[in-house]
Structures are given as structure tokens and as C-alpha cells.
Design a protein around this motif. Structure first.
Motif, PDB file in Angstrom:
ATOM      1  N   VAL A 108       0.862  -1.177   0.000  1.00 52.26           N
ATOM      2  CA  VAL A 108       0.000   0.000   0.000  1.00 52.26           C
ATOM      3  C   VAL A 108       0.905   1.234   0.000  1.00 52.26           C
ATOM      4  CG1 VAL A 108      -0.194   0.028   2.543  1.00 52.26           C
ATOM      5  CG2 VAL A 108      -1.916   1.199   1.167  1.00 52.26           C
ATOM      6  N   THR A 109       0.510   2.253  -0.786  1.00 56.09           N
ATOM      7  CA  THR A 109       1.285   3.497  -0.805  1.00 56.09           C
ATOM      8  C   THR A 109       0.457   4.593  -0.146  1.00 56.09           C
ATOM      9  OG1 THR A 109       2.409   2.809  -2.807  1.00 56.09           O
ATOM     10  CG2 THR A 109       2.511   5.147  -2.269  1.00 56.09           C
ATOM     11  N   ILE A 110       1.058   5.203   0.848  1.00 54.88           N
ATOM     12  CA  ILE A 110       0.315   6.203   1.625  1.00 54.88           C
ATOM     13  C   ILE A 110       1.142   7.478   1.818  1.00 54.88           C
ATOM     14  CG2 ILE A 110      -1.066   4.556   2.974  1.00 54.88           C
ATOM     15  CD1 ILE A 110       1.026   4.856   5.222  1.00 54.88           C
ATOM     16  N   ASP A 111       0.460   8.560   2.209  1.00 50.89           N
ATOM     17  CA  ASP A 111       1.135   9.756   2.722  1.00 50.89           C
ATOM     18  C   ASP A 111       0.948   9.734   4.231  1.00 50.89           C
ATOM     19  OD1 ASP A 111       1.325  10.357   0.073  1.00 50.89           O
ATOM     20  OD2 ASP A 111      -0.152  11.986   0.101  1.00 50.89           O
ATOM     21  N   ILE A 112       2.015   9.992   4.947  1.00 53.89           N
ATOM     22  CA  ILE A 112       1.927  10.035   6.418  1.00 53.89           C
ATOM     23  C   ILE A 112       1.857  11.494   6.862  1.00 53.89           C
ATOM     24  CG2 ILE A 112       3.335   9.756   8.510  1.00 53.89           C
ATOM     25  CD1 ILE A 112       2.147   7.180   7.889  1.00 53.89           C
ATOM     26  N   VAL A 113       0.847  11.826   7.655  1.00 54.25           N
ATOM     27  CA  VAL A 113       0.715  13.192   8.169  1.00 54.25           C
ATOM     28  C   VAL A 113       0.873  13.162   9.690  1.00 54.25           C
ATOM     29  CG1 VAL A 113      -0.737  15.249   8.256  1.00 54.25           C
ATOM     30  CG2 VAL A 113      -0.919  13.689   6.303  1.00 54.25           C
ATOM     31  N   ASP A 114       1.956  13.763  10.170  1.00 54.66           N
ATOM     32  CA  ASP A 114       2.193  13.859  11.617  1.00 54.66           C
ATOM     33  C   ASP A 114       1.520  15.141  12.094  1.00 54.66           C
ATOM     34  OD1 ASP A 114       3.217  13.688  14.187  1.00 54.66           O
ATOM     35  OD2 ASP A 114       5.155  14.565  13.637  1.00 54.66           O
ATOM     36  N   THR A 115       0.590  15.018  13.035  1.00 54.78           N
ATOM     37  CA  THR A 115      -0.185  16.198  13.456  1.00 54.78           C
ATOM     38  C   THR A 115       0.242  16.671  14.846  1.00 54.78           C
ATOM     39  OG1 THR A 115      -1.942  14.979  14.578  1.00 54.78           O
ATOM     40  CG2 THR A 115      -2.175  15.275  12.204  1.00 54.78           C
ATOM     41  N   PRO A 116      -0.095  17.928  15.165  1.00 56.76           N
ATOM     42  CA  PRO A 116       0.178  18.411  16.521  1.00 56.76           C
ATOM     43  C   PRO A 116      -0.720  17.678  17.514  1.00 56.76           C
ATOM     44  CG  PRO A 116      -0.423  20.211  15.024  1.00 56.76           C
ATOM     45  CD  PRO A 116      -0.745  18.939  14.328  1.00 56.76           C
ATOM     46  N   GLY A 117      -0.289  17.554  18.736  1.00 58.39           N
ATOM     47  CA  GLY A 117      -1.090  16.883  19.764  1.00 58.39           C
ATOM     48  C   GLY A 117      -2.394  17.620  20.006  1.00 58.39           C
ATOM     49  N   VAL A 118      -3.474  16.862  20.099  1.00 54.00           N
ATOM     50  CA  VAL A 118      -4.776  17.490  20.249  1.00 54.00           C
ATOM     51  C   VAL A 118      -5.137  17.656  21.728  1.00 54.00           C
ATOM     52  CG1 VAL A 118      -7.235  17.253  19.772  1.00 54.00           C
ATOM     53  CG2 VAL A 118      -5.568  16.652  18.030  1.00 54.00           C
ATOM     54  N   THR A 119      -5.494  18.880  22.089  1.00 57.62           N
ATOM     55  CA  THR A 119      -5.961  19.181  23.445  1.00 57.62           C
ATOM     56  C   THR A 119      -7.115  20.165  23.343  1.00 57.62           C
ATOM     57  OG1 THR A 119      -4.262  20.894  23.513  1.00 57.62           O
ATOM     58  CG2 THR A 119      -3.835  18.911  24.770  1.00 57.62           C
ATOM     59  N   THR A 120      -7.846  20.336  24.431  1.00 57.09           N
ATOM     60  CA  THR A 120      -8.934  21.312  24.423  1.00 57.09           C
ATOM     61  C   THR A 120      -8.491  22.621  25.065  1.00 57.09           C
ATOM     62  OG1 THR A 120      -9.739  20.313  26.450  1.00 57.09           O
ATOM     63  CG2 THR A 120     -10.823  19.657  24.425  1.00 57.09           C
ATOM     64  N   LYS A 121      -7.298  22.618  25.623  1.00 51.28           N
ATOM     65  CA  LYS A 121      -6.825  23.818  26.304  1.00 51.28           C
ATOM     66  C   LYS A 121      -5.339  23.994  26.060  1.00 51.28           C
ATOM     67  CE  LYS A 121      -7.603  25.883  30.556  1.00 51.28           C
ATOM     68  NZ  LYS A 121      -7.975  26.823  31.216  1.00 51.28           N
ATOM     69  N   ILE A 122      -4.941  25.177  25.632  1.00 51.23           N
ATOM     70  CA  ILE A 122      -3.520  25.451  25.443  1.00 51.23           C
ATOM     71  C   ILE A 122      -3.195  26.750  26.165  1.00 51.23           C
ATOM     72  CG2 ILE A 122      -1.705  25.999  23.759  1.00 51.23           C
ATOM     73  CD1 ILE A 122      -3.240  24.201  21.770  1.00 51.23           C
ATOM     74  N   ASP A 123      -2.216  26.690  27.048  1.00 52.43           N
ATOM     75  CA  ASP A 123      -1.889  27.846  27.877  1.00 52.43           C
ATOM     76  C   ASP A 123      -0.388  28.091  27.826  1.00 52.43           C
ATOM     77  OD1 ASP A 123      -1.483  29.709  29.935  1.00 52.43           O
ATOM     78  OD2 ASP A 123      -3.244  28.939  30.999  1.00 52.43           O
ATOM     79  N   TYR A 124       0.009  29.349  27.598  1.00 51.62           N
ATOM     80  CA  TYR A 124       1.444  29.637  27.480  1.00 51.62           C
ATOM     81  C   TYR A 124       2.198  29.333  28.767  1.00 51.62           C
ATOM     82  CZ  TYR A 124       0.981  34.022  30.102  1.00 51.62           C
ATOM     83  OH  TYR A 124       0.757  34.939  31.083  1.00 51.62           O
ATOM     84  N   GLN A 125       1.485  29.340  29.916  1.00 52.75           N
ATOM     85  CA  GLN A 125       2.123  29.039  31.204  1.00 52.75           C
ATOM     86  C   GLN A 125       2.850  27.691  31.172  1.00 52.75           C
ATOM     87  OE1 GLN A 125       2.474  30.958  33.711  1.00 52.75           O
ATOM     88  NE2 GLN A 125       0.903  32.526  33.485  1.00 52.75           N
ATOM     89  N   GLU A 126       2.217  26.765  30.425  1.00 54.86           N
ATOM     90  CA  GLU A 126       2.782  25.425  30.280  1.00 54.86           C
ATOM     91  C   GLU A 126       4.207  25.481  29.714  1.00 54.86           C
ATOM     92  OE1 GLU A 126       1.280  21.473  27.856  1.00 54.86           O
ATOM     93  OE2 GLU A 126       0.036  23.273  27.837  1.00 54.86           O
TER      94      GLU A 126
END
Ligand SMILES: Nc1nc2c(ncn2[C@@H]2O[C@H](COP(=O)(O)OP(=O)(O)O)[C@@H](O)[C@H]2O)c(=O)[nH]1
Ligand SMILES: [Mg+2]
Lengths: 140, 213
Positions: free
Chosen positions: B81-99
Motif C-alpha cells: 500500500v502506498t500512503i502519505d503520512i501526516v504527523d499532526t500536533p497533539g490534540v488538546t482542548t486547552k492550550i496555555d502559554y504558562q505550560e
């Protein structure tokens, strides 16, 4: 782990996605994580759910209130009426809340968070026709 | 979007698939730090010899999706099988610069990173509508899989009728539990691997051939 509705006490097995829309029996939005041995404890030992929570010290899972119903939201008409502002909420600069379901259904693609925390959206961005490309600022 | 444009887009998607104008795009989704970039890099390296992107213990190191096209996976029976691999950013419901400040970043840099991460998640979610044809959903098997984000995201993927393989990653660690992940998502195939050490990758490739072929 299983969950127990804190409002009506109904219990849900592992992997039960139904509770994401609230408890199917009573509409409750707050669930207690519960170990298998603690199931039905409220009935068997005549305890309140609050007591069980205190004893087991397990965490709660709270479902965020979302007025939109996913079934109807998937029809095209509903998507057009979509309230786009809620797909990303700016709590303060650098702190954001994302509504994943809305982002996955919205026709708009957020392409840039502006320095002033307005976001620039690109409508129809994934279609190849440049005619359908519109950009606009979304004011927060 | 108006209904006709939408229908036209759908139709052209089917035609493209029919005439094999493009490979299946397989998105690697999951929470931050599950090991998505490590696994993407391994898949790309195993089959092409290249790499895809930097791995980091700081969450949201991958803020823009990265794609590697035309990866052909095959087995000894001649399946391929020939595919394209897409690496995505981690999914969250909250993103805070403090982190990010906790990782020693300056405020400006942290806010910038939070903005980029937010854009990246929005973009990755948007792609689930029609740009992704199959999903590898990555989980760190040392953590409780039953989180709101995981259930919600798997639910969204199911509602799109996309084929999904759940990867229980980091099985090299002593407290890893692939069975907890199996229990949380009994409706999908779960493959335990260590993306870092390369354990059990053969089973994952077999599953990919079967599911995305
Ligand atoms: N022990 C172990 N660590 C891993 C494995 N895969 C990734 N990691 C580590 O987990 C962290 C996050 O990895 P990364 O691939 O950047 O995760 P991403 O945020 O999902 O892309 C890094 O410190 C990796 O070295 C694994 O299979 N086993
Ligand atoms: Mg990454």
C-alpha cells in the motif's frame, strides 16, 4: 474505568462514549470514576454518591455544556448557521480553549492567531479553486 | 459552504480515489507526547530512509502538521500500500502559554508557541473533514486512556467513517498497559508498540496493509 452519573446514579462501562452528550437517563453532566468493586455501592450499601466519592477519592469527569446537538449539526443547513466564535475561545492572550467538535465540522480553517488575539480565518481553504478563497478577520 | 460546492468537492474526492490520483493520507492523531512524531519518523525511516521532524519532551513541539508523501509499505506475500503520512500536533482542548514557561521559555516565546499550537490543532481538526483518509490514533500506554479528549476525538473520527488503528505506544516502559487501552476502545484494533525502540512494528505494518490498503 467505569463511570457513574452523580445525578441519577446510572453506571457506564469502560469506553462508553454515550456519556459525552450527558447521561442518557437524566441528562446529568458530571460523572464519578468508579472501580468495578465499587459499582452499585449506593444501592447495596445505601450510600449517597457523595459518600462513595469521599470514600474512593476517585476523580470526576465533567462534560462541558454544549448546546449544539451533533446529529443535527452535521446537516449542511446547520453548519451554515454555525456560531464560529465558539470554536476557539481566547481566555487571555496566550491561553486558549478549543472546541474540537466545532473545529472538525466548521467550514473555516483558522490559519493565524493575530498578535491582538483576533484570528484570521480562511474560508474554503482546502478547495483548490482560488475563487472560493476569502480571508477575513474575526474580531474577538 | 454552499451545498453545491460541498457536493462537488465530495464527488471529486471519490473520483480522485477511483482514478488513484492521490495516495491515501493517513493522519497520526493523539494527545501531546504520545509519541506521534517518533512513530512517524520510524515509519518514514523504515520505508524510505528519511526523517520527518524533531522529537521533544516539550508538549506541542510539532505545531504544524508535517507530511511525507508516497511511502510504500509491503510484506512478503506481495501485499503493498502506498500512503502519505501526516504527523499532526497533539490534540488538546486547552492550550496555555504558562505550560511553556514551566519549560523555561520567555513569556513572548511561550505566547507565540501557544498561538502556533492553537492554530496547529485547529488545522489538524479541520483536515478530518475531508483531507484525511485513515487515522493512526496514538496513545501513551502508561497513561489512563479514558480522557475526554481521547473519547471525543475517537468519536469524531468514527463519525467520519475513517478507518482507524489505535497504537498503544511506549510498551518498553514498565508500567505500560495496552490492555487498559483495549478496554477503553474495544471497537477498534489496538496494536502495542514501542515507537522509540521499534518493538512490534511488524504487526503495525501488517495492520496498516489490511486497514489502509
Ligand atoms: N519510552 C518511550 N518513550 C517514547 C516512545 N515514543 C516516544 N517517546 C518519548 O516521548 C516524548 C514525546 O515524543 P514525541 O514523538 O515528540 O511525541 P508527540 O508529541 O506525540 O509527537 C519524547 O521524549 C520521546 O522520546 C516510546 O515508544 N517509548
Ligand atoms: Mg510531535
Amino acid at each position: 474505568m467505569a463511570h457513574k452519573c452523580t445525578q441519577c446514579g446510572r453506571e457506564f462501562q469502560d469506553g462508553s462514549n454515550v456519556i459525552l452528550k450527558g447521561c442518557p437517563s437524566c441528562g446529568g453532566k458530571k460523572f464519578l470514576y468508579i472501580q468495578p468493586q465499587d459499582m452499585h455501592k449506593d444501592v447495596l450499601e445505601e450510600k449517597s454518591i457523595k459518600q462513595i466519592a469521599e470514600e474512593t477519592k476517585e476523580q470526576f469527569l465533567e462534560i462541558k455544556d454544549d448546546k449544539k446537538r451533533p446529529e443535527t449539526a452535521r446537516t449542511p443547513k446547520r453548519v451554515e448557521m454555525y456560531d464560529r466564535i465558539e470554536s476557539i475561545t481566547v481566555i487571555n492572550p496566550g491561553s486558549y480553549e478549543l472546541n474540537l467538535e466545532k473545529l472538525a465540522e466548521s467550514d473555516e480553517l483558522v490559519i493565524r492567531m493575530g498578535d491582538d488575539d483576533r484570528y484570521l480565518v480562511d474560508i474554503h481553504s482546502m478547495s483548490n479553486s482560488s475563487k472560493s478563497k476569502k480571508k477575513k478577520y474575526k474580531k474577538r | 459552504m454552499n451545498f453545491f460546492i460541498r457536493t462537488k468537492k465530495r464527488l471529486s474526492r471519490y473520483l480522485n480515489a477511483f482514478f488513484k490520483k492521490r495516495q491515501s493520507r493517513i493522519g497520526i492523531y493523539g494527545p501531546p507526547n504520545a509519541g506521534k512524531t517518533t512513530l512517524s519518523n520510524r515509519i518514514v525511516r523504515d520505508w524510505t530512509g528519511d526523517a520527518l521532524g524533531p522529537v521533544s519532551e516539550i508538549p506541542h513541539e510539532t505545531r504544524r502538521a508535517r507530511r511525507k508523501e508516497g511511502i510504500t509499505i509491503s510484506n512478503q506475500n506481495g501485499n503493498r500500500v502506498t500512503i502519505d503520512i501526516v504527523d499532526t500536533p497533539g490534540v488538546t482542548t486547552k492550550i496555555d502559554y504558562q505550560e511553556f514557561i514551566e519549560y523555561g521559555m520567555e513569556k513572548d516565546e511561550a505566547v507565540k508557541r501557544a498561538r502556533e499550537a492553537t492554530e496547529g490543532v485547529a488545522e489538524a481538526m479541520h483536515w478530518l473533514r475531508e483531507d484525511i483518509d485513515g487515522v493512526i490514533y496514538m496513545l501513551d500506554s502508561t497513561l489512563d486512556p479514558f480522557t475526554q479528549v481521547n473519547i471525543m476525538l475517537v468519536g469524531i473520527i468514527e463519525s467520519r467513517n475513517l478507518p482507524v488503528i489505535i497504537v498503544a505506544n511506549k510498551i518498553d516502559l514498565p508500567d505500560a498497559s495496552a490492555s487498559a487501552i483495549r478496554k477503553a476502545f474495544p471497537q477498534h484494533p489496538v496494536i502495542p508498540v514501542s515507537g522509540l525502540e521499534g518493538n512490534n512494528m511488524e504487526e503495525l505494518y501488517e495492520k496498516m496493509l489490511e486497514h489502509f490498503g
